[in-house]
Design a protein around this motif. Structure first.
Motif, PDB file in Angstrom:
ATOM      1  N   TYR B  51       0.844  -1.271  -0.026  1.00 41.69           N
ATOM      2  CA  TYR B  51      -0.174   0.072   0.105  1.00 41.69           C
ATOM      3  C   TYR B  51       0.916   1.161   0.051  1.00 41.69           C
ATOM      4  N   SER B  52       2.111   1.141   0.439  1.00 41.95           N
ATOM      5  CA  SER B  52       2.926   2.444   0.890  1.00 41.95           C
ATOM      6  C   SER B  52       4.181   2.454  -0.057  1.00 41.95           C
ATOM      7  N   ASN B  53       4.778   3.283  -0.463  1.00 43.25           N
ATOM      8  CA  ASN B  53       6.036   3.500  -1.335  1.00 43.25           C
ATOM      9  C   ASN B  53       6.969   2.711  -0.451  1.00 43.25           C
ATOM     10  N   GLY B  54       7.790   2.131  -1.392  1.00 42.47           N
ATOM     11  CA  GLY B  54       8.875   1.347  -0.769  1.00 42.47           C
ATOM     12  C   GLY B  54       8.960   0.014  -1.120  1.00 42.47           C
ATOM     13  N   ASP B  55       9.637  -0.869  -0.278  1.00 43.38           N
ATOM     14  CA  ASP B  55       9.846  -2.540  -0.273  1.00 43.38           C
ATOM     15  C   ASP B  55       9.014  -3.051   0.672  1.00 43.38           C
ATOM     16  N   LYS B  56       8.348  -4.068   0.375  1.00 45.18           N
ATOM     17  CA  LYS B  56       7.787  -5.003   1.174  1.00 45.18           C
ATOM     18  C   LYS B  56       8.298  -6.576   0.703  1.00 45.18           C
ATOM     19  N   GLU B  57       8.859  -7.115   1.959  1.00 48.14           N
ATOM     20  CA  GLU B  57       9.434  -8.417   1.615  1.00 48.14           C
ATOM     21  C   GLU B  57       8.674  -9.649   2.376  1.00 48.14           C
ATOM     22  N   ASP B  58       8.535 -10.751   1.550  1.00 48.40           N
ATOM     23  CA  ASP B  58       7.870 -11.888   2.408  1.00 48.40           C
ATOM     24  C   ASP B  58       8.453 -13.058   1.889  1.00 48.40           C
ATOM     25  N   GLY B  59       9.306 -13.808   2.875  1.00 42.52           N
ATOM     26  CA  GLY B  59       9.980 -14.758   2.053  1.00 42.52           C
ATOM     27  C   GLY B  59      10.864 -14.575   0.775  1.00 42.52           C
ATOM     28  N   ARG B  60      10.825 -15.199  -0.218  1.00 39.14           N
ATOM     29  CA  ARG B  60      11.772 -15.143  -1.430  1.00 39.14           C
ATOM     30  C   ARG B  60      10.789 -13.793  -2.378  1.00 39.14           C
ATOM     31  N   PHE B  61       9.801 -13.309  -2.035  1.00 46.03           N
ATOM     32  CA  PHE B  61       9.152 -12.377  -2.786  1.00 46.03           C
ATOM     33  C   PHE B  61       9.488 -10.711  -2.056  1.00 46.03           C
ATOM     34  N   LEU B  65       6.890  -0.529  -4.610  1.00 46.38           N
ATOM     35  CA  LEU B  65       6.071   0.433  -5.202  1.00 46.38           C
ATOM     36  C   LEU B  65       6.838   1.934  -5.401  1.00 46.38           C
ATOM     37  N   ASN B  66       6.308   2.652  -6.170  1.00 45.87           N
ATOM     38  CA  ASN B  66       6.848   4.025  -6.452  1.00 45.87           C
ATOM     39  C   ASN B  66       5.570   4.631  -7.004  1.00 45.87           C
ATOM     40  N   LYS B  67       4.826   5.477  -6.225  1.00 47.04           N
ATOM     41  CA  LYS B  67       3.830   6.203  -6.583  1.00 47.04           C
ATOM     42  C   LYS B  67       4.140   7.251  -7.306  1.00 47.04           C
ATOM     43  N   ALA B  68       5.066   7.769  -7.231  1.00 44.74           N
ATOM     44  CA  ALA B  68       5.373   9.095  -8.068  1.00 44.74           C
ATOM     45  C   ALA B  68       5.614   8.710  -9.603  1.00 44.74           C
ATOM     46  N   SER B  69       6.271   7.394  -9.712  1.00 46.68           N
ATOM     47  CA  SER B  69       6.662   6.965 -11.138  1.00 46.68           C
ATOM     48  C   SER B  69       5.381   6.168 -11.341  1.00 46.68           C
ATOM     49  N   GLN B  70       4.252   5.759 -10.543  1.00 47.75           N
ATOM     50  CA  GLN B  70       3.242   5.028 -11.086  1.00 47.75           C
ATOM     51  C   GLN B  70       3.750   3.509 -11.364  1.00 47.75           C
ATOM     52  N   TYR B  71       4.508   2.951 -10.574  1.00 49.13           N
ATOM     53  CA  TYR B  71       5.474   1.762 -10.906  1.00 49.13           C
ATOM     54  C   TYR B  71       5.378   0.904  -9.841  1.00 49.13           C
ATOM     55  N   VAL B  72       4.883  -0.358 -10.084  1.00 48.21           N
ATOM     56  CA  VAL B  72       4.914  -1.591  -9.157  1.00 48.21           C
ATOM     57  C   VAL B  72       5.960  -2.724  -9.565  1.00 48.21           C
ATOM     58  N   SER B  73       6.622  -3.225  -8.681  1.00 47.06           N
ATOM     59  CA  SER B  73       7.418  -4.190  -9.086  1.00 47.06           C
ATOM     60  C   SER B  73       7.259  -5.590  -8.344  1.00 47.06           C
TER      61      SER B  73
END
Lengths: 111, 110
Positions: B51-61, B65-73
């Protein structure tokens, strides 16, 4: 499939026939969705219902109608089926983290 | 232009390497972002949400999120053959609408 029941699982229709796809959730969530999935097209939103008594068009609503019968049930109707509506149809509800939980899908072929 | 865009692939990654999947979206009012995995003939299943800008880690995943660039990876570390699937990016607005991208096919080669 996470509390979503879709019927039927498979269906073959002739062009021009009508049918209703049924969906019911047992999780008491407000928002429900209908998507179709075609090869290489991902999931495309047909209609959604944010709450009981409301429905809104999605990306590809033409040729479909929906009914939010009550909080549990959200049906999708094809009034006059066309070969272009051959697809896999998924119903979903919106969980507490705002994500979609999907049913097992209905594979529809229109000949 | 679709509201949510993904490279359709296929993306081929050697076993044990990092797979990187990307997604862009057009609605600046979007608030929730998801990654789903879908095996052939099965329903999509949620693997990550952010939901928030930055990184979120869960196991190997890891979701980024970068809302300014409208980009999710989505990054998948130590890729396994069982990770071979189609990965779907989804974006939700405050109006309850949830829109999916067309998906990226990922193949992990031994």
């Amino acid at each position: 499939n996470a509390g979503v029941t879709q019927t039927p699982k498979f269906q073959v229709l002739k062009t021009g026939q009508s049918m209703t796809l049924q969906c019911a959730q047992d999780m008491n969530h407000n928002s429900m969705y209908w998507y179709r999935q075609d090869p290489g097209m991902g999931l495309r939103l047909i209609y959604y219902s944010a709450s009981e008594g409301t429905t809104d068009k999605g990306e590809v609503p033409n040729g479909y109608n929906v009914s939010r019968l009550n909080k549990r049930e959200f049906s999708l109707r094809l009034e006059s089926a066309a070969p272009s509506q051959t697809s896999v149809y998924f119903c979903a509800f919106r969980g507490w983290r705002t994500e979609a939980f999907f049913g097992q899908g209905t594979r529809l072929t229109v000949v | 232009q679709k509201e949510v865009e993904q490279n359709s692939g296929p993306l081929s990654v050697p076993e044990g390497a990092i797979a990187s999947l990307n997604c862009t979206y057009s609605d600046r009012g979007s608030q929730s972002f998801f990654w789903y995995r879908q095996y052939s003939g099965k329903s999509p299943e949620l693997i990550m949400f952010i939901y928030s800008n930055g990184d979120k880690e869960d196991g190997r995943f890891t979701a980024q999120l970068n809302k300014a660039s409208q980009y999710v990876s989505l990054l998948i570390r130590d890729s396994q053959p069982s990770d071979s699937a189609t990965y779907l990016c989804a974006v939700s607005s405050s109006a309850s609408k949830i829109i999916f991208g067309s998906g990226t096919r990922l193949s992990i080669r031994p």
